[in-house]
Design a protein around this motif. Structure first.
Motif, mmCIF file in Angstrom:
data_model
loop_
_atom_site.group_PDB
_atom_site.id
_atom_site.type_symbol
_atom_site.label_atom_id
_atom_site.label_comp_id
_atom_site.label_asym_id
_atom_site.label_seq_id
_atom_site.Cartn_x
_atom_site.Cartn_y
_atom_site.Cartn_z
ATOM 1 N N ASN A 50 1.275 -1.401 0.123
ATOM 2 C CA ASN A 50 0.070 0.019 -0.042
ATOM 3 C C ASN A 50 0.612 1.393 -0.003
ATOM 4 O O ASN A 50 0.899 2.113 0.577
ATOM 5 C CB ASN A 50 -0.659 0.077 1.416
ATOM 6 C CG ASN A 50 -1.985 -1.037 1.266
ATOM 7 O OD1 ASN A 50 -2.376 -1.583 -0.176
ATOM 8 N ND2 ASN A 50 -2.618 -1.856 2.199
ATOM 9 N N ASN A 51 1.571 1.751 -1.189
ATOM 10 C CA ASN A 51 2.417 2.329 -0.879
ATOM 11 C C ASN A 51 1.339 3.933 -0.931
ATOM 12 O O ASN A 51 1.065 3.819 -2.531
ATOM 13 C CB ASN A 51 4.004 1.965 -2.581
ATOM 14 C CG ASN A 51 4.995 3.382 -2.588
ATOM 15 O OD1 ASN A 51 4.537 4.301 -1.833
ATOM 16 N ND2 ASN A 51 6.089 2.588 -1.514
ATOM 17 N N PRO A 52 2.161 4.811 -0.399
ATOM 18 C CA PRO A 52 1.159 6.152 -0.861
ATOM 19 C C PRO A 52 1.745 7.108 -1.617
ATOM 20 O O PRO A 52 1.173 7.929 -2.290
ATOM 21 C CB PRO A 52 1.015 6.453 0.761
ATOM 22 C CG PRO A 52 2.444 5.876 1.049
ATOM 23 C CD PRO A 52 2.815 4.674 0.703
ATOM 24 N N ASN A 53 3.096 6.793 -2.626
ATOM 25 C CA ASN A 53 3.869 7.836 -3.192
ATOM 26 C C ASN A 53 3.793 6.462 -4.840
ATOM 27 O O ASN A 53 3.175 7.266 -5.974
ATOM 28 C CB ASN A 53 4.838 7.943 -2.915
ATOM 29 C CG ASN A 53 5.426 8.593 -1.252
ATOM 30 O OD1 ASN A 53 4.312 8.859 -1.633
ATOM 31 N ND2 ASN A 53 6.247 8.515 -1.222
ATOM 32 N N PHE A 54 3.690 5.522 -4.718
ATOM 33 C CA PHE A 54 3.668 4.352 -6.469
ATOM 34 C C PHE A 54 2.925 4.227 -5.928
ATOM 35 O O PHE A 54 2.972 3.306 -5.078
ATOM 36 C CB PHE A 54 4.699 4.166 -6.657
ATOM 37 C CG PHE A 54 5.964 5.741 -6.360
ATOM 38 C CD1 PHE A 54 6.259 6.356 -7.159
ATOM 39 C CD2 PHE A 54 6.942 5.714 -5.290
ATOM 40 C CE1 PHE A 54 7.198 7.577 -6.750
ATOM 41 C CE2 PHE A 54 7.702 7.045 -5.187
ATOM 42 C CZ PHE A 54 8.177 7.873 -5.564
ATOM 43 N N THR A 55 2.641 3.196 -7.356
ATOM 44 C CA THR A 55 1.482 1.568 -7.707
ATOM 45 C C THR A 55 2.288 0.965 -9.398
ATOM 46 O O THR A 55 3.432 2.096 -9.941
ATOM 47 C CB THR A 55 0.462 2.396 -8.063
ATOM 48 O OG1 THR A 55 0.156 1.008 -8.244
ATOM 49 C CG2 THR A 55 0.383 3.420 -9.563
ATOM 50 N N ILE A 56 2.673 0.230 -9.277
ATOM 51 C CA ILE A 56 2.739 -0.291 -10.867
ATOM 52 C C ILE A 56 1.828 -1.297 -11.586
ATOM 53 O O ILE A 56 0.505 -1.177 -10.912
ATOM 54 C CB ILE A 56 4.432 -1.901 -10.582
ATOM 55 C CG1 ILE A 56 2.541 -2.306 -9.516
ATOM 56 C CG2 ILE A 56 5.030 -0.892 -9.986
ATOM 57 C CD1 ILE A 56 3.891 -3.825 -8.796
ATOM 58 N N LYS A 57 2.282 -0.945 -13.000
ATOM 59 C CA LYS A 57 0.976 -1.992 -13.865
ATOM 60 C C LYS A 57 1.444 -2.530 -14.643
ATOM 61 O O LYS A 57 2.877 -2.067 -15.128
ATOM 62 C CB LYS A 57 -0.153 -0.397 -14.711
ATOM 63 C CG LYS A 57 -0.587 -0.712 -16.035
ATOM 64 C CD LYS A 57 -1.283 0.362 -16.232
ATOM 65 C CE LYS A 57 -2.001 -0.171 -17.585
ATOM 66 N NZ LYS A 57 -2.565 1.378 -18.032
ATOM 67 N N LYS A 58 2.047 -3.722 -15.083
ATOM 68 C CA LYS A 58 1.951 -4.802 -15.750
ATOM 69 C C LYS A 58 1.562 -4.579 -17.436
ATOM 70 O O LYS A 58 0.351 -3.747 -18.142
ATOM 71 C CB LYS A 58 1.292 -6.035 -15.762
ATOM 72 C CG LYS A 58 2.137 -7.124 -16.545
ATOM 73 C CD LYS A 58 3.207 -7.419 -16.443
ATOM 74 C CE LYS A 58 3.285 -8.118 -17.491
ATOM 75 N NZ LYS A 58 3.162 -9.306 -17.155
ATOM 76 N N ASN A 59 2.634 -4.262 -18.653
ATOM 77 C CA ASN A 59 2.395 -3.785 -19.512
ATOM 78 C C ASN A 59 2.019 -5.078 -20.630
ATOM 79 O O ASN A 59 2.314 -6.182 -19.963
ATOM 80 C CB ASN A 59 3.641 -3.163 -20.519
ATOM 81 C CG ASN A 59 3.278 -1.909 -19.820
ATOM 82 O OD1 ASN A 59 2.507 -1.315 -19.284
ATOM 83 N ND2 ASN A 59 4.854 -1.233 -18.922
#
Length: 711
Positions: free
Chosen positions: A541-550
């Motif tokens: 639950n990182n408040p600054n960043f998130t990731i997205k699989k391409n």
């Protein structure tokens, strides 16, 4: 006695016969005028001429002659009378003198200057000179004055048959094709005769064959030689000698003749088919003979020669047509049997071939005689040979996983001895192809085992050579290539494809892609790579960043909010877990460094450090560098100024050449060591400020004492 009488009669009548032959041409001349009289004394001829003179009107006086003739080759006991010169001015008083000049006068012909009789005093040859031109003149005997103008006349040498025909270009050679039809022209010959072709038959030639019959004939007048027999065979007789005769006098009896020879050669035509010297040929060949080797030769003889004897050879039937071939040798005119494919004694021990020889150049005139070809049978026996081992396959392909255990069997090769008396086989590895000795082989059964660990990531293929050797004959060996492919196992975790460093703009927007990263894996799965990306559980639950699989197997990092500040936090570390799809799956954690930077309004990064943030707003980095350079330059100028000032004041302290340090050493021999060193500063001697009281009091007192001692 009768012979002697005949000779006397011949000697008596010969001059009379010659005179009779000579006189008619002198008598029968062109009509004469009334002033001419015949040089001959014949009463009959004189009466005839007198009658003519009475008929004709006498117009003038002149010479009495026309042409005179003399027989060549006459050799009587006395000079031969050619004729008589006479003028009608001669009354018989012998007051006229006859003079002869011109060709042969005085040497060949002699004149009686009183009577005018002309005699030939030498033997004449018409073939040397056929006629003589002379000049006659009558002069007064006493005064030598001409009575008549000079006049020319001709004495012709009359021909006799005294030259035989000659063939100047003989002997002759001619060629005629064999099997020619009757009357085929062969050649023609020509003879020459030096006798006079106009007078009589002395030069009339007739040709005949004295030798060469019944094969050839000759036309009597044209001397064209032709074949007299049809279909003469060169193979029976190639050359004929023909003797040809040329006879003058029209071939009549008493004529002269000459002969020459003609050699007639029959040229070859293709009238004979080829014929094998034998109907059956036997050859033996070892089974290990090299391909292309000549097994044997067959020959079909042809009675013809040259291109008519050229034949081509072919294999037209048999059980070895696929294994053998035959070629023609143009020089030797035979057929060479060669091996096309390998032989195997254990499979088949003999072969039978039917070969044919056929003429290349066919003459259609003789095609009715039958085919110009012949056949023969060839038996080929295969002999056993000690052959090397034969592998079950020309190449081997083995596969082994890279995590295979040592000494595990990864494959096997097999070989056998093809000979009837089969020899056991031993196997070995050609170590030139396995320098690192990664594999071993069982010498008896050919099983290949692993000797050292494999790593597919270092080498996928290993190519080695296996040797098979007969135990009974070590010279019989065979080799086979073995390709070993190392199969992949999932023994490497995925990781970032490169060292990534992301930059985040302070004025960025939420959801903006900060960085796109991809992963790599040293392994090579059959279905390709498929990576799973995730954050550490504690940072899920990182408040600054998130990731997205391409979709392309890459990963995008996005910002969750805006308002990032370099003063608050300059760098963020984002650990990312990367997992592969192997069995079992492997994973690793790679950390992405994210720097907060100042960017322009269009998102271009300008500065990423905190110090740049507190500078006056609107001052660019180039301006700051220029200001810093000016400050450094100013400091350098100040230092140089102080240094030059010091160098200018040095003469005020040391006025003579004596070194102050030497005085100190002389008068302070019992110094206190380090305490004195600390209490005394030698630099003070060279510093005017120290003298003026900028140093501590105890140092000034010590320096004053030293100065007094020095004084």
């Amino acid at each position: 006695m009768p012979e002697r009488l005949a000779e006397m009669l011949l000697d008596l009548w010969t001059p009379l016969i010659m005179l009779w032959i000579t006189l008619p041409p002198c008598i029968y001349m062109a009509p004469m005028n009334q002033s001419q009289v015949l040089m001959s004394g014949s009463p009959l001829e004189l009466n005839r001429l007198n009658e003519e003179q009475r008929i004709l009107n006498r117009s003038k006086r002149g010479w009495v002659w026309n042409q005179m003739f003399v027989l060549e080759e006459f050799s009587g006991p006395e000079p031969i009378l050619v004729g008589r010169l006479h003028t009608d001015l001669d009354p018989g008083s012998k007051k006229i003198k006859y003079i002869l000049s011109g060709d042969g006068a005085g040497t060949i012909f002699q004149i009686n200057d009183i009577t005018g009789d002309i005699h030939a005093i030498k033997r004449l040859d018409r073939e040397e000179k056929a006629e003589y031109t002379l000049t006659a003149q009558a002069v007064d005997w006493e005064t030598n004055k001409p009575l008549e103008p000079p006049s020319e006349f001709i004495i012709k040498v009359q021909d006799i048959n005294d030259n035989a025909p000659e063939f100047l270009n003989g002997p002759y050679h001619a060629t005629v094709p064999e099997m020619s039809i009757l009357g085929t022209s062969v050649t023609n010959v020509t003879a020459t005769d030096a006798d006079d072709p106009v007078y009589g038959n002395s030069a009339k030639l007739v040709y005949s064959i004295l030798e060469g019959q019944p094969y050839f004939s000759i036309e009597p007048e044209t001397a064209i030689i032709k074949t007299a027999l049809p279909n003469m065979d060169r193979e029976a007789k190639e050359e004929y000698l023909v003797v040809i005769q040329a006879k003058d006098m029209g071939g009549h009896s008493g004529g002269l003749s000459g002969t020459t020879t003609l050699t007639v050669t029959l040229s070859d035509v293709n009238d004979n088919p080829p014929k094998f010297a034998q109907s059956l040929y036997h050859f033996s060949v070892p089974e290990d003979v090299v391909l292309g080797t000549a097994i044997g030769r067959v020959k079909a003889n042809d009675q013809d020669i040259g291109e008519n004897a050229q034949s081509s050879y072919d294999i037209i039937d048999g059980d070895g047509t696929a294994l053998f071939e035959i070629t023609s040798d143009a020089q030797a005119q035979d057929g060479i049997i060669r091996l096309r494919k390998p032989l195997d004694f254990e499979t088949k021990k003999s072969y039978t071939l039917k070969v044919e020889a056929a003429n290349i150049h066919i003459d259609p005139r003789f095609s009715s005689r039958g085919p110009f070809k012949d056949t023969a049978t060839v038996k080929i026996v295969v002999e056993d040979a000690d052959e090397p081992p034969v592998f079950s396959s020309p190449t081997y392909l083995l596969e082994v996983h890279e995590n295979a255990a040592l000494n595990s069997v990864i494959g096997q090769v097999t070989a056998r001895d093809p000979d009837i008396t089969a020899s056991p086989i031993r196997f070995s590895i050609d170590r030139h192809t396995d320098l690192e000795r990664q594999f071993n082989i069982n010498a008896d059964d050919g099983k290949i085992t692993l000797a050292t660990p494999l790593d597919r990531e270092l080498s996928v293929w290993h190519n080695i050579t296996i040797i098979a050797t007969e135990i009974r004959n070590h010279s019989q060996i065979s080799r086979v290539p073995v390709a070993i492919k190392v199969l992949d196992v999932n023994d490497n975790a995925p990781e970032f494809a490169s060292e990534y460093e992301a930059f985040l703009c302070e004025n960025g927007k939420p959801g903006q892609v900060i960085q796109t990263v991809s992963a790599m894996d040293k392994d090579d799965p059959k279905n390709g790579h498929y990576f799973l990306y995730s954050l550490l559980p504690e940072m899920a639950n990182n408040p600054n960043f998130t990731i997205k699989k391409n979709e392309d197997n890459s990963l995008s990092i996005l910002a969750k909010h805006n308002g990032f500040s370099r003063q608050k936090q300059e760098v963020y570390l984002l650990p990312i877990v990367i997992s592969d799809s192997g069995n079992p799956p492997l994973s690793s954690t790679s950390t992405l460094t994210i720097r907060v930077c100042g960017c322009s309004s269009d998102g271009v990064v300008q500065s990423c450090n905190v110090e740049a943030y507190v500078l006056p707003i609107g001052l660019s980095m180039g301006a700051l560098i220029a200001i810093l350079a000016c400050i450094i330059l100013l400091l350098v100028i100040v230092v140089l100024f102080v240094t030059l000032r010091r160098h200018k004041n040095e003469p005020l302290i040391i006025k003579d050449d004596e070194d102050v340090r030497e005085n100190i050493i002389r008068y302070d021999d019992e110094g206190g060591g380090e305490e004195d060193t600390e209490a005394f500063d030698i630099a003070t001697l060279q510093n005017p400020d120290g003298i003026n009281g900028f140093l501590p009091h105890y140092r000034r007192g010590l320096l004053g004492g030293i100065s007094q001692d020095a004084a």
